[in-house]
Design a protein around this motif. Structure first.
Motif, mmCIF file in Angstrom:
data_model
loop_
_atom_site.group_PDB
_atom_site.id
_atom_site.type_symbol
_atom_site.label_atom_id
_atom_site.label_comp_id
_atom_site.label_asym_id
_atom_site.label_seq_id
_atom_site.Cartn_x
_atom_site.Cartn_y
_atom_site.Cartn_z
ATOM 1 N N GLY A 1 1.307 -1.435 0.033
ATOM 2 C CA GLY A 1 0.009 -0.250 0.070
ATOM 3 C C GLY A 1 0.885 1.405 -0.113
ATOM 4 N N LYS A 2 2.050 1.049 0.876
ATOM 5 C CA LYS A 2 3.274 1.989 0.801
ATOM 6 C C LYS A 2 3.939 2.649 -0.401
ATOM 7 C CE LYS A 2 3.394 2.280 6.330
ATOM 8 N NZ LYS A 2 4.971 1.820 6.753
ATOM 9 N N LEU A 3 4.100 1.666 -1.226
ATOM 10 C CA LEU A 3 4.660 1.426 -2.294
ATOM 11 C C LEU A 3 3.792 2.341 -3.434
ATOM 12 C CD1 LEU A 3 7.794 0.899 -2.560
ATOM 13 C CD2 LEU A 3 6.779 -1.026 -4.155
ATOM 14 N N ILE A 4 2.565 1.458 -3.555
ATOM 15 C CA ILE A 4 1.652 2.508 -4.358
ATOM 16 C C ILE A 4 0.995 3.799 -3.739
ATOM 17 C CG2 ILE A 4 -0.997 1.723 -5.241
ATOM 18 C CD1 ILE A 4 0.888 0.472 -6.063
ATOM 19 N N CYS A 5 1.636 3.881 -2.430
ATOM 20 C CA CYS A 5 0.920 5.779 -2.902
ATOM 21 C C CYS A 5 2.359 6.639 -3.038
ATOM 22 C CB CYS A 5 0.833 5.408 -1.025
ATOM 23 S SG CYS A 5 -0.968 5.001 -0.185
ATOM 24 N N THR A 6 3.639 6.245 -3.316
ATOM 25 C CA THR A 6 4.125 7.000 -3.301
ATOM 26 C C THR A 6 4.552 6.776 -4.946
ATOM 27 O OG1 THR A 6 6.049 5.239 -1.681
ATOM 28 C CG2 THR A 6 7.184 7.004 -3.912
ATOM 29 N N TYR A 7 3.918 6.470 -6.090
ATOM 30 C CA TYR A 7 3.620 6.986 -6.912
ATOM 31 C C TYR A 7 2.627 7.202 -7.452
ATOM 32 C CZ TYR A 7 3.441 5.245 -11.938
ATOM 33 O OH TYR A 7 2.401 5.729 -13.242
ATOM 34 N N GLN A 8 1.735 7.620 -6.549
ATOM 35 C CA GLN A 8 0.478 8.702 -6.122
ATOM 36 C C GLN A 8 1.220 10.237 -5.782
ATOM 37 O OE1 GLN A 8 -2.352 8.502 -7.333
ATOM 38 N NE2 GLN A 8 -2.405 10.165 -7.237
ATOM 39 N N ILE A 9 1.919 9.669 -4.913
ATOM 40 C CA ILE A 9 2.490 10.863 -4.794
ATOM 41 C C ILE A 9 2.898 12.047 -5.532
ATOM 42 C CG2 ILE A 9 4.433 11.848 -3.111
ATOM 43 C CD1 ILE A 9 3.777 10.252 -0.665
ATOM 44 N N PHE A 10 3.915 11.054 -6.561
ATOM 45 C CA PHE A 10 4.568 11.363 -7.618
ATOM 46 C C PHE A 10 3.948 11.781 -8.421
ATOM 47 C CE2 PHE A 10 8.593 9.840 -5.953
ATOM 48 C CZ PHE A 10 9.392 9.750 -6.792
ATOM 49 N N ILE A 11 2.381 11.062 -9.000
ATOM 50 C CA ILE A 11 1.899 12.258 -9.739
ATOM 51 C C ILE A 11 1.638 13.681 -9.249
ATOM 52 C CG2 ILE A 11 -0.786 11.681 -10.420
ATOM 53 C CD1 ILE A 11 -0.158 8.747 -10.325
ATOM 54 N N THR A 12 0.942 13.205 -8.136
ATOM 55 C CA THR A 12 0.569 14.734 -7.006
ATOM 56 C C THR A 12 1.419 15.798 -6.689
ATOM 57 O OG1 THR A 12 0.640 14.371 -5.043
ATOM 58 C CG2 THR A 12 -1.700 13.707 -5.769
ATOM 59 N N THR A 13 3.003 15.511 -6.885
ATOM 60 C CA THR A 13 3.834 16.197 -6.381
ATOM 61 C C THR A 13 4.073 17.055 -7.602
ATOM 62 O OG1 THR A 13 4.695 15.073 -4.494
ATOM 63 C CG2 THR A 13 5.715 17.241 -5.551
ATOM 64 N N SER B 1 -5.572 32.664 -9.653
ATOM 65 C CA SER B 1 -6.085 31.717 -9.825
ATOM 66 C C SER B 1 -4.823 30.787 -10.404
ATOM 67 C CB SER B 1 -6.670 31.469 -11.271
ATOM 68 O OG SER B 1 -6.047 32.493 -12.417
ATOM 69 N N PHE B 2 -3.429 31.074 -11.136
ATOM 70 C CA PHE B 2 -2.423 29.933 -11.132
ATOM 71 C C PHE B 2 -1.793 29.490 -9.910
ATOM 72 C CE2 PHE B 2 -2.759 31.654 -15.541
ATOM 73 C CZ PHE B 2 -2.691 30.383 -16.297
ATOM 74 N N ILE B 3 -2.165 30.697 -9.062
ATOM 75 C CA ILE B 3 -1.556 30.220 -7.523
ATOM 76 C C ILE B 3 -1.996 28.978 -6.898
ATOM 77 C CG2 ILE B 3 -0.690 30.930 -5.399
ATOM 78 C CD1 ILE B 3 0.132 33.909 -6.677
ATOM 79 N N ALA B 4 -4.277 29.525 -6.978
ATOM 80 C CA ALA B 4 -4.980 28.652 -6.254
ATOM 81 C C ALA B 4 -4.924 27.293 -6.520
ATOM 82 C CB ALA B 4 -5.664 29.442 -6.057
ATOM 83 N N SER B 5 -4.130 27.630 -8.380
ATOM 84 C CA SER B 5 -4.410 25.861 -8.467
ATOM 85 C C SER B 5 -2.944 25.181 -7.947
ATOM 86 C CB SER B 5 -4.259 26.492 -10.669
ATOM 87 O OG SER B 5 -5.363 26.445 -10.485
ATOM 88 N N GLY B 6 -2.039 25.692 -7.572
ATOM 89 C CA GLY B 6 -0.391 25.884 -7.522
ATOM 90 C C GLY B 6 -0.822 24.914 -6.068
ATOM 91 N N VAL B 7 -1.492 25.230 -5.286
ATOM 92 C CA VAL B 7 -2.255 25.369 -4.380
ATOM 93 C C VAL B 7 -2.478 23.917 -3.531
ATOM 94 C CG1 VAL B 7 -3.598 26.021 -2.473
ATOM 95 C CG2 VAL B 7 -2.329 27.213 -3.249
ATOM 96 N N THR B 8 -3.650 23.744 -5.023
ATOM 97 C CA THR B 8 -4.531 22.544 -5.137
ATOM 98 C C THR B 8 -3.340 21.456 -5.134
ATOM 99 O OG1 THR B 8 -6.267 23.442 -5.985
ATOM 100 C CG2 THR B 8 -6.062 21.374 -6.392
ATOM 101 N N GLY B 9 -2.169 21.588 -6.096
ATOM 102 C CA GLY B 9 -1.325 20.852 -6.153
ATOM 103 C C GLY B 9 -0.090 20.449 -5.317
ATOM 104 N N ILE B 10 -0.289 21.027 -4.356
ATOM 105 C CA ILE B 10 0.070 20.799 -3.499
ATOM 106 C C ILE B 10 -0.092 20.387 -1.895
ATOM 107 C CG2 ILE B 10 1.174 22.016 -0.904
ATOM 108 C CD1 ILE B 10 2.224 24.570 -2.836
ATOM 109 N N LEU B 11 -1.709 20.408 -2.173
ATOM 110 C CA LEU B 11 -2.835 19.752 -1.472
ATOM 111 C C LEU B 11 -2.994 18.373 -1.331
ATOM 112 C CD1 LEU B 11 -5.678 22.097 0.084
ATOM 113 C CD2 LEU B 11 -3.578 21.645 1.481
ATOM 114 N N LEU B 12 -2.352 18.259 -2.956
ATOM 115 C CA LEU B 12 -3.041 16.570 -3.205
ATOM 116 C C LEU B 12 -1.614 16.302 -2.603
ATOM 117 C CD1 LEU B 12 -4.452 16.856 -6.976
ATOM 118 C CD2 LEU B 12 -5.208 16.176 -5.078
ATOM 119 N N ALA B 13 -0.728 16.987 -2.657
ATOM 120 C CA ALA B 13 0.745 15.687 -2.631
ATOM 121 C C ALA B 13 1.226 15.754 -1.161
ATOM 122 C CB ALA B 13 2.117 16.952 -3.186
ATOM 123 N N VAL B 14 0.486 16.436 -1.066
ATOM 124 C CA VAL B 14 0.447 16.478 1.326
ATOM 125 C C VAL B 14 -0.122 15.323 1.885
ATOM 126 C CG1 VAL B 14 0.134 17.576 2.970
ATOM 127 C CG2 VAL B 14 0.958 18.067 1.656
#
Length: 514
Positions: A138-150, A289-302
């Protein structure tokens, strides 16, 4: 990596393979913003809403098609070589996009990149699932998702940075970075070890033992013995009909269903068109709007990073169910704010923005973590790659529809998309509640026992069973033969119902016994 412990070696392999996920995330995070850049508009002209949607979505069509083929290719040439092949094709397409002199060339380049994307997205998940012991899967698949969201977050901020470049390099640079990254993975992937389960499938047990020596420790001895005792299927090819054979088709359909409804959650509607959505909510379209989009991406990664700590503790089923309920609630609230006009007040505007971010957080911490993992691990080794590629292909096909229709849909109705995705997510969550057994803490081989060689089983809530039986008892007495009767001859109801029998005799048909 001869000096590394098995645990560190597995993580090193997982991190390298996860770089391929960053290719997908980087494109998702940047392409919508790229089409909004003034330099892009000057070079290609002002695009209509339909054409903008097509430029964004064109990568997804070939990705879906090659995703459907990836399972057969992966079974034939191995998981790692399929990853390498996909990244090489992606690099070629991305390089063509970076140098595009006109819109036609850009579209062709994105189509080629999409062809490679379908291969590595499917093969990477299967490879990570098969190379990792049960306690770290599970953790390894999460790592893949972390790379996607980051990479999604980085895609937003790279575009926000390059928008200050006056020349066409402002929109070309993100494609150049993708080309370099894809080429790196394409060159390095062949040097990874083969999946031990792929080696067993091809009757190469001695090589599988060598790989297991590299990736398993003393605590994994039971899992190691279990894998090595599985008979190989050398000389047998997995045809498409095999993933719909009795005993497997329910799992295939469940995995595909989860992949489809992962996209029907509206996540890529938000990620592809985040600047447009935040502009609609009242933010400055050129900067905020670009900054807010980036914040969304950061939240996904976190959230993806945090998910690696709890996905193997909470379980797949609770995350899908409660996460789906939260996602649906966020969508329906946003839709209601727009429909009532409340979103156009000062407080309403910020309420919409908060709800969009809450949607991103709950999705990243639930469906994004579990969908790929669950749809891969519920399959037996022989059909895992083909079924996973089928689910990935279905995912990308639906993603294409979402990307193509979202700009025009949003232009016609400010609240319609949110009501649609909220309703679909509620439906998808209800089906998951009925047809999704838990797999946490089980080896891939023992998961097969969960399904007991049959199609997907449903653990019906006891209240449903009681009310159904009470309803039958209140009906006029009629003699009816049944394979399930108690000592008084009355029909009883099994706790699990075979998914492949839905729509026919689901309640009274033969079911999986506990």
């Amino acid at each position: 990596m001869p000096s590394l412990s098995p645990t560190l070696r597995v993580w090193a392999i997982g991190i390298f393979v996860s770089i391929s996920g960053a290719l997908f995330g980087g494109d998702t995070g940047s392409i919508g913003s790229i089409t909004e850049m003034p330099q892009f508009t000057r070079h290609f002209g002002q695009l209509s809403e339909v054409m903008r949607g097509f430029v964004v979505a064109v990568i997804l069509v070939p990705s879906a098609l090659t995703g459907l083929l990836a399972g057969s290719v992966s079974d034939r040439i191995s998981r790692k070589k399929t990853i390498s092949l996909g990244c090489a094709i992606f690099a070629i397409g991305s390089a063509l996009s970076a140098g595009a002199p006109n819109l036609a060339t850009l579209i062709v380049g994105r189509s080629i990149a999409g062809s490679g994307e379908g291969f590595f997205l499917s093969a990477s998940t299967v490879y990570l699932c098969e190379i990792s012991p049960k306690h770290s899967r599970g953790k390894l698949i999460c790592t893949y998702q972390i790379f996607i969201t980051t990479a999604i977050a980085l895609g937003f901020f790279v575009v926000y940075g390059t928008i200050n470049i006056a020349s066409s390099y402002s929109w070309r640079l993100p494609f150049i970075l993708s080309t370099i990254t894809a080429a790196t993975v394409a060159v390095g992937a062949p040097f990874l070890p083969y999946s031990p389960r792929w080696l067993m499938m091809h009757g190469r047990k001695p090589e599988a033992e060598l790989v297991l020596n590299l990736v398993t420790g003393p605590e994994d001895e039971e899992e190691r013995k279990e894998l090595l005792s599985v008979p190989h299927v050398q000389g047998q090819k997995v045809a498409w009909v095999d993933i719909f054979a009795k005993g497997v088709r329910g799992r295939t359909l469940l995995g595909a269903f989860l992949n489809v409804f992962q996209q029907l959650s509206g996540i890529d509607f938000v990620l592809f068109y985040a600047p447009l959505i935040f502009s609609q909510a009242g933010l400055d379209p050129s900067t905020s709007s670009f900054i807010a989009s980036g914040v969304t991406g950061i939240l996904l990664a976190v959230m993806s990073a945090l998910g690696s700590f709890y996905v193997d503790k909470i379980g797949r089923r609770p995350l899908i169910i409660y996460g789906g309920m939260s996602v649906a609630t966020c969508h329906l609230c946003i839709g209601s704010l727009y429909a009532s006009g409340g979103a156009y007040t000062k407080v309403g505007k910020w309420a919409v923005i908060v709800l969009i971010e809450l949607f991103a957080i709950t999705f990243a911490g639930s469906w994004a973590l579990c969908t790929r993992l669950y749809s891969s691990e519920i399959q037996p080794s022989r059909t895992r790659s083909a079924a996973s590629s089928f689910g990935q292909g279905a995912n990308q096909l639906v993603n294409t529809v979402v990307a193509l229709t979202s700009p025009a849909f949003l232009a016609k109705s400010s609240y319609g998309p949110y009501y649609l995705y909220g309703g679909l997510m509620a439906f998808g969550t209800a089906i998951a509640f009925l047809y999704m057994p838990e797999t946490i803490g089980k080896t891939l081989e023992s998961i097969e026992e969960t399904f007991q060689g049959s199609a997907v089983a449903v653990a019906w809530p006891s209240i449903v069973l009681r009310e159904t039986e009470n309803l039958r008892q209140r009906r006029p007495s009629r003699r009816r033969s049944s394979a399930h009767t108690d000592e008084n001859g009355r029909p009883t109801f099994p706790g699990r119902i075979g998914m492949e029998r839905l729509g026919s005799s689901a309640i009274m048909g033969s079911a999986i016994e506990e």
